[in-house]
Design an enzyme around this catalytic site. Structure first.
Site, PDB file in Angstrom:
ATOM      1  N   TRP A 204      -5.764 -35.436 -72.063  1.00 19.38           N
ATOM      2  CA  TRP A 204      -5.620 -35.992 -70.748  1.00 19.38           C
ATOM      3  C   TRP A 204      -5.205 -37.380 -70.725  1.00 19.38           C
ATOM      4  O   TRP A 204      -5.868 -38.254 -71.245  1.00 19.38           O
ATOM      5  CB  TRP A 204      -6.990 -35.834 -69.773  1.00 19.38           C
TER       6      TRP A 204
ATOM      7  N   CYS B 187     -10.281 -35.115 -72.455  1.00 16.71           N
ATOM      8  CA  CYS B 187      -9.592 -34.718 -73.663  1.00 16.71           C
ATOM      9  C   CYS B 187     -10.905 -33.944 -74.357  1.00 16.71           C
ATOM     10  O   CYS B 187     -12.099 -34.013 -73.903  1.00 16.71           O
ATOM     11  CB  CYS B 187      -9.287 -35.964 -74.551  1.00 16.71           C
TER      12      CYS B 187
ATOM     13  N   LYS C 258     -11.398 -31.167 -66.141  1.00 18.62           N
ATOM     14  CA  LYS C 258     -12.608 -30.467 -65.717  1.00 18.62           C
ATOM     15  C   LYS C 258     -13.899 -31.566 -65.816  1.00 18.62           C
ATOM     16  O   LYS C 258     -14.733 -31.984 -64.935  1.00 18.62           O
ATOM     17  CB  LYS C 258     -13.117 -29.369 -66.198  1.00 18.62           C
TER      18      LYS C 258
ATOM     19  N   LYS D 280     -10.544 -30.311 -51.855  1.00 21.62           N
ATOM     20  CA  LYS D 280     -10.211 -29.101 -52.377  1.00 21.62           C
ATOM     21  C   LYS D 280      -8.699 -28.796 -52.120  1.00 21.62           C
ATOM     22  O   LYS D 280      -7.981 -28.596 -53.143  1.00 21.62           O
ATOM     23  CB  LYS D 280     -10.866 -27.881 -51.944  1.00 21.62           C
TER      24      LYS D 280
ATOM     25  N   HIS E 223     -10.369 -44.407 -33.976  1.00 23.68           N
ATOM     26  CA  HIS E 223     -10.395 -45.855 -34.449  1.00 23.68           C
ATOM     27  C   HIS E 223      -9.259 -45.762 -35.416  1.00 23.68           C
ATOM     28  O   HIS E 223      -9.137 -46.619 -36.427  1.00 23.68           O
ATOM     29  CB  HIS E 223     -11.655 -46.103 -35.250  1.00 23.68           C
TER      30      HIS E 223
ATOM     31  N   ASN F  27     -11.249 -39.389 -77.827  1.00 25.61           N
ATOM     32  CA  ASN F  27     -11.358 -39.269 -76.478  1.00 25.61           C
ATOM     33  C   ASN F  27     -12.137 -40.687 -76.315  1.00 25.61           C
ATOM     34  O   ASN F  27     -12.857 -41.221 -76.851  1.00 25.61           O
ATOM     35  CB  ASN F  27     -12.758 -38.329 -76.371  1.00 25.61           C
ATOM     36  N   GLY F  28     -11.571 -41.225 -74.844  1.00 25.71           N
ATOM     37  CA  GLY F  28     -12.332 -42.404 -74.436  1.00 25.71           C
ATOM     38  C   GLY F  28     -11.000 -43.412 -74.460  1.00 25.71           C
ATOM     39  O   GLY F  28      -9.978 -43.091 -74.480  1.00 25.71           O
TER      40      GLY F  28
ATOM     41  N   ARG G  58     -10.925 -29.876 -70.278  1.00 23.55           N
ATOM     42  CA  ARG G  58     -11.112 -31.178 -70.302  1.00 23.55           C
ATOM     43  C   ARG G  58      -9.738 -31.804 -70.237  1.00 23.55           C
ATOM     44  O   ARG G  58      -9.631 -33.144 -70.219  1.00 23.55           O
ATOM     45  CB  ARG G  58     -11.775 -31.533 -71.587  1.00 23.55           C
TER      46      ARG G  58
ATOM     47  N   GLU H  33      -6.226 -31.299 -54.206  1.00 21.31           N
ATOM     48  CA  GLU H  33      -6.374 -31.092 -55.812  1.00 21.31           C
ATOM     49  C   GLU H  33      -5.660 -29.802 -55.980  1.00 21.31           C
ATOM     50  O   GLU H  33      -5.016 -29.903 -56.973  1.00 21.31           O
ATOM     51  CB  GLU H  33      -7.631 -31.374 -56.101  1.00 21.31           C
TER      52      GLU H  33
ATOM     53  N   GLU I 141     -15.033 -32.551 -48.288  1.00 21.89           N
ATOM     54  CA  GLU I 141     -14.841 -31.535 -49.623  1.00 21.89           C
ATOM     55  C   GLU I 141     -13.557 -30.495 -49.164  1.00 21.89           C
ATOM     56  O   GLU I 141     -12.931 -30.265 -50.000  1.00 21.89           O
ATOM     57  CB  GLU I 141     -16.185 -30.618 -49.597  1.00 21.89           C
TER      58      GLU I 141
HETATM   59  O1  M6R Z   1     -18.553 -33.006 -63.367  1.00 20.24           O
HETATM   60  P1  M6R Z   1     -18.800 -33.663 -62.252  1.00 20.24           P
HETATM   61  O2  M6R Z   1     -19.640 -32.956 -61.312  1.00 20.24           O
HETATM   62  O3  M6R Z   1     -19.737 -35.222 -62.598  1.00 20.24           O
HETATM   63  O4  M6R Z   1     -17.518 -34.108 -61.881  1.00 20.24           O
HETATM   64  C1  M6R Z   1     -17.473 -35.089 -60.532  1.00 20.24           C
HETATM   65  C2  M6R Z   1     -16.012 -34.960 -60.121  1.00 20.24           C
HETATM   66  O5  M6R Z   1     -15.073 -35.240 -61.192  1.00 20.24           O
HETATM   67  C3  M6R Z   1     -15.592 -33.527 -59.669  1.00 20.24           C
HETATM   68  O6  M6R Z   1     -16.383 -33.063 -58.724  1.00 20.24           O
HETATM   69  C4  M6R Z   1     -14.143 -33.388 -59.101  1.00 20.24           C
HETATM   70  O7  M6R Z   1     -14.080 -34.052 -57.976  1.00 20.24           O
HETATM   71  C5  M6R Z   1     -13.931 -31.863 -59.139  1.00 20.24           C
HETATM   72  N1  M6R Z   1     -12.434 -31.705 -59.611  1.00 20.24           N
HETATM   73  C6  M6R Z   1     -13.387 -31.642 -57.333  1.00 20.24           C
HETATM   74  O8  M6R Z   1     -13.281 -30.337 -57.224  1.00 20.24           O
END
Ligand code: M6R
Length: 605
Positions: free
Chosen positions: A74, A2, A600, A482, A501, A98-99, A27, A485, A478
């Site tokens: 959010w 947020c 983000k 990607k 396994h 926020n929070g 955010r 998401e 990773e």
């Molecule tokens: O700002 P940060 O690097 O601490 O964020 C950590 C994760 O939230 C962030 O890397 C998230 O997994 C990304 N959206 C992945 O692309």
């Protein structure tokens, strides 16, 4: 999560609130809202979806107060609906938050007994009614303090009042909040990025702080309700860096500038003339480090896994890695000779920050690797290593991942050299190899066209699997992250040796399986695992090196990354996987920069 903006001015604040909310959309973008004081009353407007929708509402029904608050949400408590969007207002006060208020259910019951009627399912509305209630019997500052005392959990708040119609109030516990200073106006923001289009003079609130802004004055009170003066920081002026330019979206820009990210980062840390890494003043003597614990979330955590391989390879230090949300609640055995390293692009991730706080409470030495140097994580740690990637706007982390891995890699060779775990000749060789990395990364960007074709295979797939061993394992994780998401396709990353396994049961005719098999010491083993996949009908996309000619006929597509030192191969493996996720998502018409349900900066638990 947020975003909050608040402005106290001597002219209409609506346009600046909207402009800041647009910057804050990274955010959260479930819903948006604004409240100003118009003709002595609180005027609240909110909507579901993006700030553009709010702008349209304001175009039809302008709201031109001289002070106001705005929010992008959010969703945590309650669906992403108009009713649940912030601000939450009564006749007397309007609040953005926020929070998470952990005791909101209990507070709500008590307020309902007093006759307050709740409209939303949010935890925030209790703050609105608590304030409204306390304002009946107390002056402003006491009503605020009484309200804050009642709240359990974390918050950053922006508040305006009908009666006190020239002030904006901010309060922080857990979630970050900053104040900015402008010409005849002052600002409140959930991060400095929101404020940077208006000012680069910033003060960060500490936990427990309350601030009161008018258009020409800012007052701060600490957690003991004592008036305090706070430092004003001058931020670097990067107003224009975060522009898309000719790119379709921020993500494609951020993927395509990764050679520059790498170049900048290497320049910051590596002196090619002296063949030296410029890293000094560690919080602990590298020779005395007993263990290094690397902590992060999501993509940042994947960079920690890669670092484990490098540190284990180059040093004799024992290495542990942990996801921050687990670390913070485990019964950790702290040791004063350990170094705790926190990796975070935003530097605001709530779990990572809490894990850092835990280490600090136990008097541990901490180091952070961040992109945002003004962030809470950077400010709280003993030693900061910026990744110098510049603002990353796309929610899916790309160039920050390259930057995080690079700093961790550089740190691992520097620590090993100081400890004499590697000799001078190896150290110099590693420094020399880094020189070529940016150009090699650039070469991998040329896979665009081929990957666009490969991406079509993923459109009808039920899911996808990414496999790798050694340093290719974190890259497989990773790649899968990607893809899920961005394209909402179920994807799993596995160490290739784990397939038999259990996950092998998932392989069926046509399932896309990405195999990361550089010509390193794991190569033969990974290729055997690839054959097991092919034998069961998996559609294999093989990523290997240029000098490798031993390619199976049954591989659907092969991408050959440039040859380099095995330890640098993960950087080159990463780019095709980012491009793959990007193109699958594009073909599916997904929102590239703002994937559904995500944000983000994850500032809630
Ligand atoms: O700002 P940060 O690097 O601490 O964020 C950590 C994760 O939230 C962030 O890397 C998230 O997994 C990304 N959206 C992945 O692309």
């Amino acid at each position: 999560m947020c975003g909050i903006i608040g402005i106290a001015s001597n002219k209409s604040v609506t346009a600046n609130i909207i402009q800041s909310l647009k910057r804050l959309e990274y955010r959260g973008y479930d819903s948006a809202g604004i409240a100003t004081i118009v003709n002595g009353n609180i005027d609240e407007k909110k909507c579901t979806g993006r700030v553009d929708n709010l702008e349209k509402i304001l175009f039809k029904n302008p709201s031109n107060g001289f002070l106001g608050i705005g929010h992008v949400r959010w969703a945590t408590h309650g669906a992403a609906s108009q009713i649940n969007a912030h601000p939450h207002s009564s006749e007397e006060v309007s609040v953005v938050h926020n929070g998470i208020i952990e005791n909101s259910d209990e507070l709500k019951k008590n307020l309902e007994k007093k006759g307050y009627k709740f409209k939303s399912q949010t935890d925030t509305e209790v703050i609105t009614f608590l304030l409204t209630d306390f304002l009946k019997d107390f002056n402003l500052i006491n009503a605020i303090n009484k309200t804050l005392e009642k709240l359990n959990g974390s918050f950053a708040l922006g508040i305006i009042f009908k009666k006190y119609n020239d002030i904006v109030v901010g309060a922080r516990r857990g979630s970050p909040l900053a104040v900015g200073y402008g010409p005849e106006e002052n600002y409140l923001g959930s991060d400095s990025y929101a404020l940077k289009s208006m000012t680069n003079k910033i003060t960060y609130l500490d936990d427990g702080d309350v601030c009161i802004l008018t258009n020409n004055k800012v007052e701060f009170y600490n957690s003991k309700n004592k008036k305090v003066n706070k430092e004003i920081l001058m931020l670097s002026d990067d107003k224009n860096i975060a522009e898309k330019g000719d790119y379709k979206d921020f993500m494609s820009k951020e993927i395509n500038e990764q050679n520059i990210t790498a170049k900048t980062c290497i320049k910051e840390y590596v002196d090619q003339l002296r063949k030296e890494i410029n890293l000094y003043n560690f919080p602990v003597k590298p020779e005395e480090i007993k263990k290094i614990v690397l902590i992060g979330c999501g993509t940042a955590y994947h960079s920690c896994i890669a670092a484990k391989y490098w540190f284990e390879e180059f040093t004799n230090i024992s290495i542990e890695i942990d996801v921050a949300s687990e670390f913070r609640y485990r019964k950790i055995k702290f040791h004063k000779k350990n170094l705790y390293v926190f990796v975070s692009q935003s530097g605001e991730t709530a779990d990572t920050l809490a894990a850092l706080d835990l280490c600090k409470k136990n008097n541990m030495k901490t180091c952070s690797i961040v992109n945002v140097v003004e962030s809470s994580i950077a400010r709280s740690s003993d030693f900061v290593l910026p990744i110098h990637a510049g603002p990353e706007i796309g929610v899916a982390s790309t160039k920050a991942f390259i930057g995080q891995m690079l700093v961790l890699y550089i740190l691992s060779i520097k620590i090993s050299e100081i400890r004499k775990d590697i000799n001078k000749a190896e150290y110099t060789k590693k420094i020399n190899e880094l020189k070529n990395l940016p150009d090699l990364i650039k070469k991998t960007l040329k896979f665009q066209d081929k990957i666009q074709v490969i991406a079509k295979d993923f459109l009808k797939a039920k899911g996808a699997i990414f496999l790798g061993r050694g340093l290719s394992f974190p890259i497989a994780l990773e790649g899968a992250l990607k893809l899920k998401e961005l394209s909402y396709l179920h994807a799993e990353g596995y160490p290739a040796g784990e397939m038999k396994h259990g996950p092998l049961a998932l392989i069926e005719e046509g399932l896309p399986v990405v195999i990361l098999a550089p010509k390193d010491r794991y190569y033969e083993k990974t290729i055997s695992n690839m054959q097991e996949v092919i034998a069961r009908g998996g559609k294999v996309i093989l990523i290997t090196n240029e000098y490798n000619n031993v390619i199976s006929e049954n591989v659907r597509s092969t991408l050959k990354i440039p040859n380099t030192d095995d330890h640098l191969t993960p950087f080159l493996m990463t780019v095709p996987l980012q491009l793959l996720a990007y193109h699958v998502a594009s073909l599916k018409n997904c929102n590239i920069d703002k994937p559904r349900n995500l944000a983000k900066s994850v500032t809630v638990e």
